[in-house]
Design a protein around this motif. Structure first.
Motif, PDB file in Angstrom:
ATOM      1  N   LEU A 115       0.832  -1.297   0.058  1.00 58.27           N
ATOM      2  CA  LEU A 115       0.112   0.153   0.052  1.00 58.27           C
ATOM      3  C   LEU A 115       0.979   1.246   0.118  1.00 58.27           C
ATOM      4  N   ALA A 116       1.976   1.191   0.583  1.00 56.91           N
ATOM      5  CA  ALA A 116       2.868   2.519   1.116  1.00 56.91           C
ATOM      6  C   ALA A 116       3.492   2.692  -0.331  1.00 56.91           C
ATOM      7  N   PHE A 117       3.948   1.768  -0.941  1.00 59.54           N
ATOM      8  CA  PHE A 117       4.460   1.815  -2.568  1.00 59.54           C
ATOM      9  C   PHE A 117       3.456   2.138  -3.333  1.00 59.54           C
ATOM     10  N   LEU A 118       2.223   1.823  -3.375  1.00 56.85           N
ATOM     11  CA  LEU A 118       1.474   2.221  -4.495  1.00 56.85           C
ATOM     12  C   LEU A 118       0.969   3.767  -4.463  1.00 56.85           C
ATOM     13  N   VAL A 119       0.713   3.927  -3.198  1.00 56.63           N
ATOM     14  CA  VAL A 119       0.482   5.489  -2.340  1.00 56.63           C
ATOM     15  C   VAL A 119       1.383   6.363  -2.921  1.00 56.63           C
ATOM     16  N   ARG A 120       2.697   6.070  -2.853  1.00 57.47           N
ATOM     17  CA  ARG A 120       3.856   6.872  -2.969  1.00 57.47           C
ATOM     18  C   ARG A 120       4.017   7.021  -4.592  1.00 57.47           C
ATOM     19  N   ILE A 121       3.982   5.967  -5.292  1.00 59.83           N
ATOM     20  CA  ILE A 121       4.112   6.065  -6.975  1.00 59.83           C
ATOM     21  C   ILE A 121       3.145   6.827  -7.434  1.00 59.83           C
ATOM     22  N   ARG A 122       2.158   6.758  -7.126  1.00 59.69           N
ATOM     23  CA  ARG A 122       0.858   7.381  -7.493  1.00 59.69           C
ATOM     24  C   ARG A 122       0.494   8.715  -6.977  1.00 59.69           C
ATOM     25  N   ARG A 123       1.322   9.188  -6.058  1.00 60.97           N
ATOM     26  CA  ARG A 123       1.238  10.488  -5.167  1.00 60.97           C
ATOM     27  C   ARG A 123      -0.025  10.652  -4.515  1.00 60.97           C
ATOM     28  N   ALA A 124      -0.714   9.484  -4.253  1.00 64.91           N
ATOM     29  CA  ALA A 124      -2.129   9.700  -3.660  1.00 64.91           C
ATOM     30  C   ALA A 124      -2.025   9.905  -2.084  1.00 64.91           C
ATOM     31  N   GLY A 125      -3.070  10.532  -1.627  1.00 71.91           N
ATOM     32  CA  GLY A 125      -3.148  10.698  -0.108  1.00 71.91           C
ATOM     33  C   GLY A 125      -3.674   9.320   0.442  1.00 71.91           C
ATOM     34  N   LEU A 126      -3.391   9.168   1.890  1.00 69.51           N
ATOM     35  CA  LEU A 126      -3.630   7.830   2.723  1.00 69.51           C
ATOM     36  C   LEU A 126      -4.246   8.309   3.943  1.00 69.51           C
ATOM     37  N   VAL A 127      -5.389   7.880   4.368  1.00 70.22           N
ATOM     38  CA  VAL A 127      -5.992   8.205   5.625  1.00 70.22           C
ATOM     39  C   VAL A 127      -6.431   6.842   5.992  1.00 70.22           C
TER      40      VAL A 127
END
Length: 202
Positions: A115-127
């Motif tokens: 999850l952390a990897f995908l959020v980072r490469i897609r520049r998405a937010g995470l809550v």
């Protein structure tokens, strides 16, 4: 006079999103979402079982959409260890996406890394919601109390439009506080109050 058979603690009146979320004086949902934006749309709602974490997420949903966030939502139950269709869903994520994981602590370490990897490469937010601080910055901490449980119970009664006189006869402050002190869990308190209300109907 309202229908005396109505139980204000039925799920349809108390599930997340049905009741206004009670924030400390001076704090609003809009201000809370401003805080998340300042954290680059990354943060954790931290608190014990039944303290209102899921309810807070539901209360923030409309504000997220007003800020033009595209929501990708996951809710984990019964010790789920992975996020369904994670890689497929992540293909559409971008810098406007806000990934929401309710029950984050249930994920396996491998799933959290993915999850952390995908959020980072897609520049998405995470809550996320968690029971203890995690690797994400704490966005909000839920702090349950007997007084808060009482306020929530009164909101549920108002939501169901139950006759005030009948309410006072069936459910006083001491009853609500006693239900809460079973384990300090507001969600479970509402379940107990459902049973208490039903018993007083008979």
């Amino acid at each position: 006079m309202n229908d005396p058979s109505i139980n204000p603690f039925a799920t349809r009146y108390t599930r997340p999103g049905e009741l206004p979320y009670l924030l400390p004086d001076g704090l609003t949902i809009a201000k809370l979402v401003d805080r998340l934006k300042q954290q680059h749309w990354r943060g954790a709602i931290v608190g014990p079982h039944g303290s209102g974490k899921s309810s807070l997420l539901a209360a923030c949903r409309e504000e997220f959409l007003k800020r033009e966030r595209i929501l990708s939502e996951y809710s984990l139950h019964n010790h789920e260890r992975t996020l369904a269709n994670l890689f497929t869903n992540a293909r559409s994520w971008n810098d406007r996406t806000l990934v929401i994981v309710d029950g984050y602590e249930q994920l396996s370490w491998r799933s959290t890394l993915q999850l952390a990897f995908l959020v980072r490469i897609r520049r998405a937010g995470l809550v996320v919601t968690v029971h203890a601080p995690t690797n994400l910055p704490t966005w909000y901490e839920t702090v349950p109390s007997a007084e808060l449980a009482e306020q929530v119970a009164k909101l549920a009664i108002h939501r169901a439009l139950v006759d005030p006189q009948a309410t006072q006869e069936k459910l006083d402050r001491e009853t609500i506080h006693a239900a809460y002190h079973g384990d300090g869990n507001i969600r479970e308190t509402l379940f107990r109050l459902y049973d208490i209300w039903r018993a007083k109907q008979s």
